[in-house]
Scaffold this motif. Sequence first.
Motif, mmCIF file in Angstrom:
data_model
loop_
_atom_site.group_PDB
_atom_site.id
_atom_site.type_symbol
_atom_site.label_atom_id
_atom_site.label_comp_id
_atom_site.label_asym_id
_atom_site.label_seq_id
_atom_site.Cartn_x
_atom_site.Cartn_y
_atom_site.Cartn_z
ATOM 1 N N SER A 109 88.733 -49.813 -80.356
ATOM 2 C CA SER A 109 87.903 -50.872 -79.774
ATOM 3 C C SER A 109 87.094 -51.649 -80.812
ATOM 4 O O SER A 109 86.883 -52.847 -80.639
ATOM 5 N N ARG B 259 102.283 -51.573 -73.697
ATOM 6 C CA ARG B 259 101.282 -52.286 -72.890
ATOM 7 C C ARG B 259 101.082 -51.689 -71.494
ATOM 8 O O ARG B 259 99.948 -51.494 -71.065
ATOM 9 N N ASP B 260 102.140 -51.380 -70.753
ATOM 10 C CA ASP B 260 101.950 -50.891 -69.388
ATOM 11 C C ASP B 260 101.247 -49.533 -69.386
ATOM 12 O O ASP B 260 100.324 -49.304 -68.602
ATOM 13 N N GLU B 261 101.652 -48.656 -70.273
ATOM 14 C CA GLU B 261 101.018 -47.334 -70.376
ATOM 15 C C GLU B 261 99.581 -47.478 -70.889
ATOM 16 O O GLU B 261 98.659 -46.832 -70.400
ATOM 17 N N ARG B 262 99.385 -48.366 -71.848
ATOM 18 C CA ARG B 262 98.049 -48.633 -72.392
ATOM 19 C C ARG B 262 97.114 -49.105 -71.291
ATOM 20 O O ARG B 262 95.976 -48.646 -71.172
ATOM 21 N N ASP B 263 97.574 -50.035 -70.458
ATOM 22 C CA ASP B 263 96.725 -50.580 -69.399
ATOM 23 C C ASP B 263 96.315 -49.484 -68.419
ATOM 24 O O ASP B 263 95.160 -49.443 -67.976
ATOM 25 N N ARG B 264 97.229 -48.597 -68.082
ATOM 26 C CA ARG B 264 96.929 -47.500 -67.146
ATOM 27 C C ARG B 264 95.888 -46.551 -67.749
ATOM 28 O O ARG B 264 94.891 -46.215 -67.105
ATOM 29 N N TYR C 251 93.843 -47.214 -70.294
ATOM 30 C CA TYR C 251 92.597 -47.928 -70.559
ATOM 31 C C TYR C 251 91.735 -48.008 -69.301
ATOM 32 O O TYR C 251 90.503 -47.922 -69.372
ATOM 33 N N ALA C 252 92.360 -48.135 -68.133
ATOM 34 C CA ALA C 252 91.605 -48.159 -66.878
ATOM 35 C C ALA C 252 90.842 -46.841 -66.700
ATOM 36 O O ALA C 252 89.676 -46.841 -66.284
ATOM 37 N N GLN D 36 86.464 -54.844 -74.225
ATOM 38 C CA GLN D 36 87.668 -55.640 -74.003
ATOM 39 C C GLN D 36 87.313 -57.081 -73.655
ATOM 40 O O GLN D 36 87.997 -58.000 -74.068
ATOM 41 N N VAL E 41 94.212 -57.384 -77.523
ATOM 42 C CA VAL E 41 94.404 -56.236 -76.644
ATOM 43 C C VAL E 41 93.984 -55.009 -77.458
ATOM 44 O O VAL E 41 94.556 -54.734 -78.512
#
Length: 140
Positions: free
Chosen positions: A67, A106-111, A113-114, A127, A133
Motif C-alpha cells: 500500500s 486482479r480478480d483474486e487480489r480484489d477478493r 483486498y476486500a 486505495q 492498483v
Amino acid sequence: MSDDMAAERDFNQRNIEEFRRNGGKVGGPFEGFPLLLLTSTGAKSGEQRVSPVGYFDIDGRIYIVGSAAGRESSPGWVFNLRANPTASVEIGADPPRAVTARELPRDERDRIYATVVERAPGFGEYQQRTDRVIPVFELV
C-alpha cells in the motif's frame, strides 16, 4: 538519499530492532497490528533488504499488501519481490523461514483486498488516495 528516505530507513531500522528484541511485538503506529519482517533481494542492488510489513492471515494463508499508505509508488519490497520472488519472513519469535511471493492476479487480489479492508479500513483509504492498483502478495 533524500531526507524523507533517510527518515523512513531509520524508522524501519528501529522497528526491525524492536521486533527482534520483543519476539515480534512493536509499539508506535504498528502496535497491535500483525507485523512480519520480510527479507527480499534488492531488484537493482542484489543486496538483502529487511522490511517491516503488516500482514493478514486469511484462511490460513499469509498476505502482504504493497500500500505504501496510498503513495503513488509501491514500497521497494514490491519491486524486489517482482524481480526475485524468493524471500524469507520472520513472524513473532519464530526463526526466519523461506517463502515464495506470488502476486495475486486482479480478480483474486480484489477478493482478498476486500477482506483486508474489512479488517483494517485504512487500506480502503489508501486505495482511494492513489490511481495505482495496490498489489497483494501471498507468501507460500
